[in-house]
Structures are given as structure tokens and as C-alpha cells.
Design an enzyme around this catalytic site. Structure first.
Site, PDB file in Angstrom:
ATOM      1  N   TYR A  83       0.963  -1.189   0.175  1.00  0.00           N
ATOM      2  CA  TYR A  83      -0.221   0.031  -0.031  1.00  0.00           C
ATOM      3  C   TYR A  83       0.899   1.232  -0.062  1.00  0.00           C
ATOM      4  CZ  TYR A  83       0.771   1.087   5.176  1.00  0.00           C
ATOM      5  OH  TYR A  83       1.184   1.438   6.278  1.00  0.00           O
TER       6      TYR A  83
ATOM      7  N   ARG B  32       8.274   3.886  -4.558  1.00  0.00           N
ATOM      8  CA  ARG B  32       8.441   3.120  -3.488  1.00  0.00           C
ATOM      9  C   ARG B  32       7.285   2.040  -3.905  1.00  0.00           C
ATOM     10  NH1 ARG B  32       7.549   5.207   2.390  1.00  0.00           N
ATOM     11  NH2 ARG B  32       5.552   5.208   1.614  1.00  0.00           N
TER      12      ARG B  32
ATOM     13  N   LYS C  70       6.488  -2.062   1.878  1.00  0.00           N
ATOM     14  CA  LYS C  70       5.233  -1.514   2.729  1.00  0.00           C
ATOM     15  C   LYS C  70       4.013  -2.344   2.427  1.00  0.00           C
ATOM     16  CE  LYS C  70       3.126   2.901   3.201  1.00  0.00           C
ATOM     17  NZ  LYS C  70       3.154   3.019   4.624  1.00  0.00           N
TER      18      LYS C  70
ATOM     19  N   GLU D  93      11.489   2.735  14.540  1.00  0.00           N
ATOM     20  CA  GLU D  93      10.566   3.633  14.067  1.00  0.00           C
ATOM     21  C   GLU D  93       9.373   3.644  14.878  1.00  0.00           C
ATOM     22  OE1 GLU D  93       9.486   2.710   9.830  1.00  0.00           O
ATOM     23  OE2 GLU D  93       9.671   0.451  10.394  1.00  0.00           O
TER      24      GLU D  93
HETATM   25  N1  PDD Z   1       2.836   4.890   7.430  1.00  0.00           N
HETATM   26  N2  PDD Z   1       7.458   3.880   8.870  1.00  0.00           N
HETATM   27  C1  PDD Z   1       6.346   3.207   9.024  1.00  0.00           C
HETATM   28  C2  PDD Z   1       6.188   1.945   9.523  1.00  0.00           C
HETATM   29  C3  PDD Z   1       5.235   3.702   8.314  1.00  0.00           C
HETATM   30  O1  PDD Z   1       4.044   2.655   8.281  1.00  0.00           O
HETATM   31  C4  PDD Z   1       5.230   4.831   7.707  1.00  0.00           C
HETATM   32  C5  PDD Z   1       4.084   5.495   6.821  1.00  0.00           C
HETATM   33  C6  PDD Z   1       6.125   5.637   7.689  1.00  0.00           C
HETATM   34  C7  PDD Z   1       6.615   6.810   7.037  1.00  0.00           C
HETATM   35  O2  PDD Z   1       6.502   6.809   5.564  1.00  0.00           O
HETATM   36  P1  PDD Z   1       6.007   8.015   4.700  1.00  0.00           P
HETATM   37  O3  PDD Z   1       6.913   9.111   5.050  1.00  0.00           O
HETATM   38  O4  PDD Z   1       6.311   7.645   3.298  1.00  0.00           O
HETATM   39  O5  PDD Z   1       4.768   8.210   4.951  1.00  0.00           O
HETATM   40  C8  PDD Z   1       7.268   4.862   8.351  1.00  0.00           C
HETATM   41  C9  PDD Z   1       1.275   5.652   6.641  1.00  0.00           C
HETATM   42  C10 PDD Z   1       1.261   7.020   6.698  1.00  0.00           C
HETATM   43  C11 PDD Z   1       0.265   4.763   7.130  1.00  0.00           C
HETATM   44  O6  PDD Z   1       0.419   3.514   7.210  1.00  0.00           O
HETATM   45  O7  PDD Z   1      -0.905   5.234   7.207  1.00  0.00           O
END
Ligand code: PDD
Length: 286
Positions: free
Chosen positions: A32, A51, A150, A182
């Protein structure tokens, strides 16, 4: 009622359907992306598209033929739902074969499932939480080892948010072998003596699109950046802490495991980074 996108069609949300044999549903066999929208435009779209390809490749999933124009579909959903500020959620699964089976279905006969929908969030940029900062607890990282892909297996992050909620705080930072990986759905940072410290890229964390942009802006603004592991103790002794993601942009963290960070209020570095990020991303939005 929202209009959503399923496998090439724009439908009302209550008319959109996916098979019970879909591998996303049965096996979390899907990837996703979440892309934010400001001023009716997409933030960091190119990064999310790149990505997505990386996640699909890592799982041997072909790019869906029904989705030749990823940007066009995103834009059409923003238009149809009149989204000024919010997010677009995109999910691609390995599709629905005619039975449950651990073996991947033949991609020639089983087409991927593609779903996109919008989420309106009028306070995304002007978030009250960004003004006062959020509180986090630390928890053990118990996710699978390929967090750089992801995938939609979000059960542990979801449990982490529930642990945070039970502890009366906003989120959790996950820790593995003594180092912070994280946040449950965001990348984690600390600031010490004006140096921004965040974990280096690897399979242990998601390669955040917001992370990449924020580090680039920080370097352009002559701020020092160190990409390395840090501990919870180091974070508690830091001057500032924050998270980044498409849904929070740059968000101050003011407390970790009950310890105030710095003076317990959003600091100068995070405040400046949020301003720069919002300003530059709005300029580059498509
Ligand atoms: N989540 N780390 C994890 C585990 C994440 O699920 C996310 C993003 C990020 C940040 O990635 P980005 O800057 O590309 O959004 C880091 C999204 C927002 C979600 O699951 O809703």
C-alpha cells in the site's frame, strides 16, 4: 458518500466489492501507499510511486495493467471527492485466485486487486497536535523482518497503537536490539546539539518518503544530519524528538516513556523543519 476506485472503476464506497478469496484478505499479501493532499494537490507523489514499484518488485507482483496512469487515478479521486486536505490510500494485492493456497497464483490468470480511496482531513497541515507535540511509549519491535516493503500486514503496528492508547499516550516507538527502529506508522528522530539523528536505512525500517524529503531539506538548510541507531535513553536525553510520515508530516514528540524531552514542548529545530517541509512540499505538489 465517497467515490472509490476498484480495478479500473470509479464506484460509490458502498458498491465497491472485493472477493473473499483475495490474498490481501486471506494472507496480507498486498502492498500500500498513503499520499497526502494539500490544496487539492498530491504531496511527494513521485516518491510514493517509486516506492510502490519497489514494494511490488520485492514481492514479485507485476504492476497492475488496470493502473497505467497512477497519477491520473489519484487526481481523479481528489477531484471526484473534492479533497482539499487529506490522504489517498492505495492498496494492491496479489488478487483473488479461486481458492486459498499458500503458493502464489499464476499472474497471467489472477489479476492483482487495486483499491484506492480518499480520506478527508481538514486539519492535516494545521494540526493541533503539531502545536503541542505528542507523547510516546517504547515497545519491543515484533514485526516481520522486511519492514522496507510497505505491506498491509499492520497487525503489530495496530497493537502498538493500542498499547499506546492503554498507556494514555499517542503512539509507540519500537525498539530492537536496544535501538529504536521507528514509530508504529512513522519514522523516528532525535535532535542533540542541533544535529538531527535518525536510524539509517535498511530492512529494519520503512524508507519513508517524508523522511527522504525532510533530510534533504535539513541538509539544504545547513543542518547537520546523522543516520545511525539511537537508544531510548539517548532519546530521553535529547534536546528534541519528532516523527515524520505522509499523515503527520513533521510532528514533535515531547515525552518518551514518561520522560519530558528538553523542556517538554516542541523545539526550534522541529518547528522549523515542519515549516520548511510544508512550504517546500506545497510548492512541489502536483
Ligand atoms: N505510514 N514507517 C512506517 C512503519 C510507516 O507505516 C510509515 C507510513 C512511515 C513513514 O513513511 P512515509 O513518510 O512515506 O509516509 C514510516 C503510513 C502513513 C500509514 O500507514 O498510514
Amino acid at each position: 458518500m465517497r467515490t472509490v476506485y476498484v480495478n479500473g472503476e470509479y464506484l460509490l464506497e458502498n458498491e465497491a466489492k472485493v472477493s473473499i478469496f483475495d490474498r490481501g484478505f486471506l494472507m496480507a499479501d498486498g502492498v500500500y501507499e498513503v499520499t497526502s493532499v494539500l490544496d487539492g494537490k498530491l504531496i511527494d507523489f513521485a516518491g510514493h510511486a517509486k516506492r510502490l514499484e519497489r514494494s511490488l518488485n520485492a514481492l514479485d507482483m507485476p504492476h497492475p495493467a488496470v493502473l497505467p496512469d497512477l497519477l491520473g487515478v489519484h487526481r481523479e479521486l481528489v477531484r471526484l471527492n473534492a479533497v482539499e486536505e487529506g490522504m489517498i490510500y492505495l492498496q494492491i494485492t496479489r488478487g483473488a485466485p479461486d481458492d486459498r493456497d499458500f503458493v502464489f497464483p499464476d499472474p497471467e490468470t489472477t489479476m492483482p486487486t487495486v483499491v484506492l480511496f480518499t480520506q478527508n482531513k481538514p486539519d492535516l497541515a494545521n494540526s493541533p497536535a503539531a502545536k503541542k507535540g505528542i507523547k510516546v511509549i517504547s515497545i519491543k519491535d515484533q514485526r516481520w523482518a522486511r519492514r522496507d516493503i510497505k505491506t498491509v500486514q499492520l497487525l503489530f503496528p495496530s497493537m502498538g497503537k493500542m498499547m499506546a492508547k492503554a498507556a494514555g499516550v499517542d503512539d509507540a516507538w519500537m525498539v530492537e536490539d536496544g535501538a529504536v527502529t521507528e514509530g508504529t506508522s512513522n519514522n523516528a528522530y532525535i535532535v542533540k546539539d542541533n544535529t538531527i539523528i535518525t536510524r539509517h536505512l535498511g530492512s529494519e525500517i520503512l524508507h519513508g518518503i517524508t523522511r527522504a524529503a525532510v533530510l534533504r531539506f535539513a541538509k539544504e538548510a545547513q543542518m547537520k544530519v546523522e543516520e545511525r541507531c539511537f537508544t531510548i535513553a539517548e532519546a530521553q536525553a535529547a534536546d528534541e524528538a519528532f516523527i515524520t510520515s505522509a499523515s503527520t508530516f513533521v510532528m514533535p514528540v515531547v515525552e518518551i516513556d514518561g520522560e519530558a524531552i528538553g523542556v517538554g514542548e516542541p523545539g526550534a529545530v522541529v518547528t522549523r523543519l515542519r515549516e520548511i517541509y510544508l512550504e517546500e512540499s506545497r510548492k512541489a505538489a502536483v
